[in-house]
Design an enzyme around this catalytic site. Sequence first.
Site, PDB file in Angstrom:
ATOM      1  N   LYS A  78      67.151  -4.657  28.047  1.00  0.00           N
ATOM      2  CA  LYS A  78      67.072  -3.841  29.265  1.00  0.00           C
ATOM      3  C   LYS A  78      65.745  -3.085  29.302  1.00  0.00           C
ATOM      4  O   LYS A  78      65.085  -3.003  30.339  1.00  0.00           O
ATOM      5  CB  LYS A  78      68.260  -2.862  29.323  1.00  0.00           C
ATOM      6  CG  LYS A  78      69.560  -3.571  29.645  1.00  0.00           C
ATOM      7  CD  LYS A  78      70.802  -2.741  29.402  1.00  0.00           C
ATOM      8  CE  LYS A  78      72.047  -3.624  29.596  1.00  0.00           C
ATOM      9  NZ  LYS A  78      73.304  -2.969  29.271  1.00  0.00           N
ATOM     10  N   GLN A  97      75.526   2.576  26.988  1.00  0.00           N
ATOM     11  CA  GLN A  97      75.863   1.234  26.509  1.00  0.00           C
ATOM     12  C   GLN A  97      77.265   1.242  25.893  1.00  0.00           C
ATOM     13  O   GLN A  97      77.541   2.015  24.978  1.00  0.00           O
ATOM     14  CB  GLN A  97      74.806   0.768  25.487  1.00  0.00           C
ATOM     15  CG  GLN A  97      74.991  -0.655  25.015  1.00  0.00           C
ATOM     16  CD  GLN A  97      74.789  -1.676  26.144  1.00  0.00           C
ATOM     17  OE1 GLN A  97      73.838  -1.594  26.903  1.00  0.00           O
ATOM     18  NE2 GLN A  97      75.698  -2.629  26.246  1.00  0.00           N
ATOM     19  N   ASP A 130      75.136   1.198  36.700  1.00  0.00           N
ATOM     20  CA  ASP A 130      76.073   0.180  36.211  1.00  0.00           C
ATOM     21  C   ASP A 130      77.175  -0.069  37.244  1.00  0.00           C
ATOM     22  O   ASP A 130      77.889  -1.064  37.169  1.00  0.00           O
ATOM     23  CB  ASP A 130      76.745   0.658  34.908  1.00  0.00           C
ATOM     24  CG  ASP A 130      76.196  -0.032  33.675  1.00  0.00           C
ATOM     25  OD1 ASP A 130      75.553  -1.086  33.835  1.00  0.00           O
ATOM     26  OD2 ASP A 130      76.422   0.484  32.571  1.00  0.00           O
TER      27      ASP A 130
END
Length: 284
Positions: A53, A97, A120
């Site tokens: 990422k 995460q 997200d």
Amino acid sequence: MTAEIINGKEIAAKKRVEIAKQVQELKEIGVTPGLAVILVGNNHASRTYVRNKQKACEELGMHSILIEMPEDVSEQGLLAKIDELNQDPQIHGILVQLPIPKYIDEKKVIESISPAKDVDGFHPINIGRMMTGQNAFLPCTPYGIMVLLEETGISVSGKHVVVVGRSNIVGKPVGQLMLNQHATVTYCHSRTKDLMFHTRQADILIAAVGIANFIKADHIKEGAVVIDVGINRNEAGKLCGDVDFEEVSQKAGYITPVPKGVGPMTITMLMYNTVKSAAESTAR
Ligand code: NDP
């Protein structure tokens, strides 16, 4: 019949060129899209995802920061860090995460991220907006699947989409996005009776199960579009999807491979969402 391969790597690369252009346009007005990633503990796979990422951010000219927290960080400590990032004008996207240690309340963590920075698309506010067809951050993997189909010229409207898997991050939202695009949607899961009866009716089959080579040629009808979300290792340790590519690709009309299918789209849509957040911040 041999299926046409939907090349996620190529489609992702094309999208990233568009995103890089948007990043440049924002930079010209003094805004550099910024993503903050919080990594708790030392999970090997998570570390790889986070690195990818960050690399994607760098390649697109975006700002990114990695906040590493120890495995035994307190819930309060993690929430305080998220709150700090919620206030930081240089950060437009915040991502924690997953998985995080069990003793930390995952729901509480997700809900502590400002919905305006929830790139997200996991916050209940964004999920609700997605369900009601409002402007929202769409979850990256399901959104990436929609883009793959669109870029391949496959219309979803009126099609029967069968989703195998009902997780909050893949199965459920991908079905919802398909419904928003006027598909007829069937969800299957571990308690579905006669799975094959359902999957054989699919014009578009989405496999998000997490079991290597689970979907066989017998599960699909001739010419179906097969989207393989799975990321698994087979007995030989080789990366593979939820779909038995060898046999299903002989019967499907279109198929995504693993790797180079859905995977590259997930990070691409994360970048897209972060740039969208940065652009929206200029309007506030
Ligand atoms: P989950 O484990 O959260 O969900 C799996 C789903 O599959 C569940 O709904 C489960 O049903 C269902 N299932 C399990 N066994 C069966 C069965 N025998 N028959 C029918 N359904 C079954 O997984 P995720 O949704 O998080 O991920 C799915 C896969 O996608 C994984 O391989 C993961 O690594 C991959 N993935 C890939 C991404 C990418 O970027 N390409 C991103 C995210 C995930 P039930 O609800 O009843 O338990």
